[in-house]
Design an enzyme around this catalytic site. Sequence first.
Site, PDB file in Angstrom:
ATOM      1  N   GLY A 221      33.001  45.175 -56.675  1.00 30.48           N
ATOM      2  CA  GLY A 221      33.011  43.736 -56.417  1.00 30.48           C
ATOM      3  C   GLY A 221      33.053  42.879 -57.676  1.00 30.48           C
ATOM      4  CB  ILE A 222      31.450  39.608 -58.337  1.00 29.19           C
ATOM      5  CG1 ILE A 222      32.132  38.853 -57.184  1.00 29.19           C
ATOM      6  CG2 ILE A 222      31.248  38.681 -59.539  1.00 29.19           C
ATOM      7  CD1 ILE A 222      31.295  37.727 -56.575  1.00 29.19           C
ATOM      8  CG  ASP A 264      16.319  50.236 -57.231  1.00 23.19           C
ATOM      9  OD1 ASP A 264      16.366  49.003 -57.441  1.00 23.19           O
ATOM     10  OD2 ASP A 264      15.938  50.725 -56.156  1.00 23.19           O
ATOM     11  CG  ASN A 291      27.175  40.876 -60.369  1.00 31.75           C
ATOM     12  OD1 ASN A 291      27.743  39.939 -59.798  1.00 31.75           O
ATOM     13  ND2 ASN A 291      27.298  42.131 -59.943  1.00 31.75           N
ATOM     14  CG  ASN A 302      15.828  36.225 -34.491  1.00 29.76           C
ATOM     15  OD1 ASN A 302      14.872  36.107 -33.726  1.00 29.76           O
ATOM     16  ND2 ASN A 302      17.031  35.744 -34.233  1.00 29.76           N
ATOM     17  CG  ASN A 351      25.401  30.010 -45.354  1.00 35.69           C
ATOM     18  OD1 ASN A 351      25.883  29.234 -44.520  1.00 35.69           O
ATOM     19  ND2 ASN A 351      25.974  31.140 -45.688  1.00 35.69           N
ATOM     20  CE1 TYR A 357      23.023  36.504 -51.705  1.00 34.20           C
ATOM     21  CE2 TYR A 357      23.828  34.349 -51.010  1.00 34.20           C
ATOM     22  CZ  TYR A 357      23.969  35.492 -51.783  1.00 34.20           C
ATOM     23  OH  TYR A 357      25.045  35.616 -52.626  1.00 34.20           O
ATOM     24  CE  LYS A 361      22.494  35.588 -55.123  1.00 31.39           C
ATOM     25  NZ  LYS A 361      22.782  36.372 -56.326  1.00 31.39           N
TER      26      LYS A 361
END
Length: 451
Positions: A221-222, A264, A291, A302, A351, A357, A361
């Site tokens: 990915g990124i 990790d 990252n 939930n 969001n 998340y 962030k």
Amino acid sequence: MSDWYRDFANSGVGHTITKQLGLPRPAVLRRYEPGAPLLDGPAVIGSAGESRLRDTLTAVLKDAGVPVLSPVVADGGTDGERLGAVLLDATGVTGPADLAAAHDFLAPAVKRLGASGRVLVLADPPSDADSPAQVAARQALEGLVRSIAKELRNGGTANLLLVPAGAEASVPGPVRFFLSGRSAYVDGQVARLTAADVPGDQDDERPLAGKVAVVTGAARGIGASIARVMARDGAHVVAVDVPAAGQSLADVANEIGGTAFQLDITAPDAAERLIAHLHERHGGVDVVVHNAGITRDKLLVNMDAARWNSVMAVNLQAQLDITSALLDAEGVLRPGARVIAVSSQSGIAGNRGQTNYAASKAGVIGMVRAWAPAFAERGATINAVAPGFIVTEMTATMPFGTREIGSRINSLQQGGLPVDVAETIAWLAQPSAAGVNGQVVRVCGQSFLGA
Ligand SMILES: NC(=O)c1ccc[n+]([C@@H]2O[C@H](COP(=O)([O-])OP(=O)(O)OC[C@H]3O[C@@H](n4cnc5c(N)ncnc54)[C@H](O)[C@@H]3O)[C@@H](O)[C@H]2O)c1
């Protein structure tokens, strides 16, 4: 992963159909290639008020071999030649009346902007002004630039650089970034510079030559894209990822001539092991890119503790722990070091289904702001990059409608690529970005989500 709609809209028949139906026509963006010119056409520089950066801007363009035309006038100007960039030095603005000069310069010049052209405005920070009229006029420039960004088509971008008095030496590197194809998906943004010791001898083709850069989450990915771009720019990359991603991590590291380091980042001894590796194998580190990140989405009502805790641990706590340990470790973080933390548009706009998340962030943004002064004292910087909708394997699995809407609701009418995030991060790692500290640079095509 191609953008089928963009490719269709840029085909002969697609062009006609999208035009007739009034559908968006996302452009093929100009992206950086080593050896490519800074701009595809000449530039013009205008002023509003008693500006002070004109010579600096002229020198940047001259060094890059970009012809500078005299300001375009509404009744003719540059013989129809398409402009690569329109730069406005608005550092002298003292009140709303000075903004008329900005309008008079920009309107005809922007009309002549070519494909993937750049509008870049430089101004003093509103917070440093000494009268309400001055604050108002400086703040007005932000509304102006953000609106131009929304009006531009054909891959054009508009951004605002705030330059406090005394930070003039910090200007050239960021100006080059915002004009270049490295900033293809950075649009409608405001970045504030600070005074810093900026080395004058950067090789723009290999700005990270001789640097050691750690990239977490580099197996795919990124993160893999960041590792590739940093290696291209000359860095030796220590690519970090979990043991389960060992094979793809080794593939990325081998491809770029870097080192794979299985770790990790949430393990209790992660910072200690990373620092020992950097110290023993590389004698220290110049660049750290946080990252690695995970999502465990559920509506708050939930969301169980495991989802909440795992996202916080990877996305925020590990960044805090590793950065803190690096600052404490004697002689590991080299002078002029750079830390770049990957945040997200979700951390700015919030969001649905992402309370964990988005909180993590947003926390990253708080982290870089809090640490910026301590980094500045060491001649180092810490910044965050907040990607918007980036086309990855993850977004490819989204339902068609969600993906289409998510990728179009921005001024460039398309999703960004991992390389767009990587180029911005690699820029922040450059010596010439020494005057960018404690900033959040969004790579989101001026997403309509979040300010
Ligand atoms: N893809 C997007 O649209 C998008 C948008 C905004 C922000 N971001 C952020 O960009 C970053 C990269 O995202 P991506 O889309 O490439 O994700 P990805 O899932 O493709 O890659 C993340 C990598 O991090 C690694 N990782 C996860 N936990 C780890 C741990 N504990 N220790 C070490 N490595 C670990 C994974 O193994 C994986 O290789 C993340 O921080 C993400 O939140 C992505």
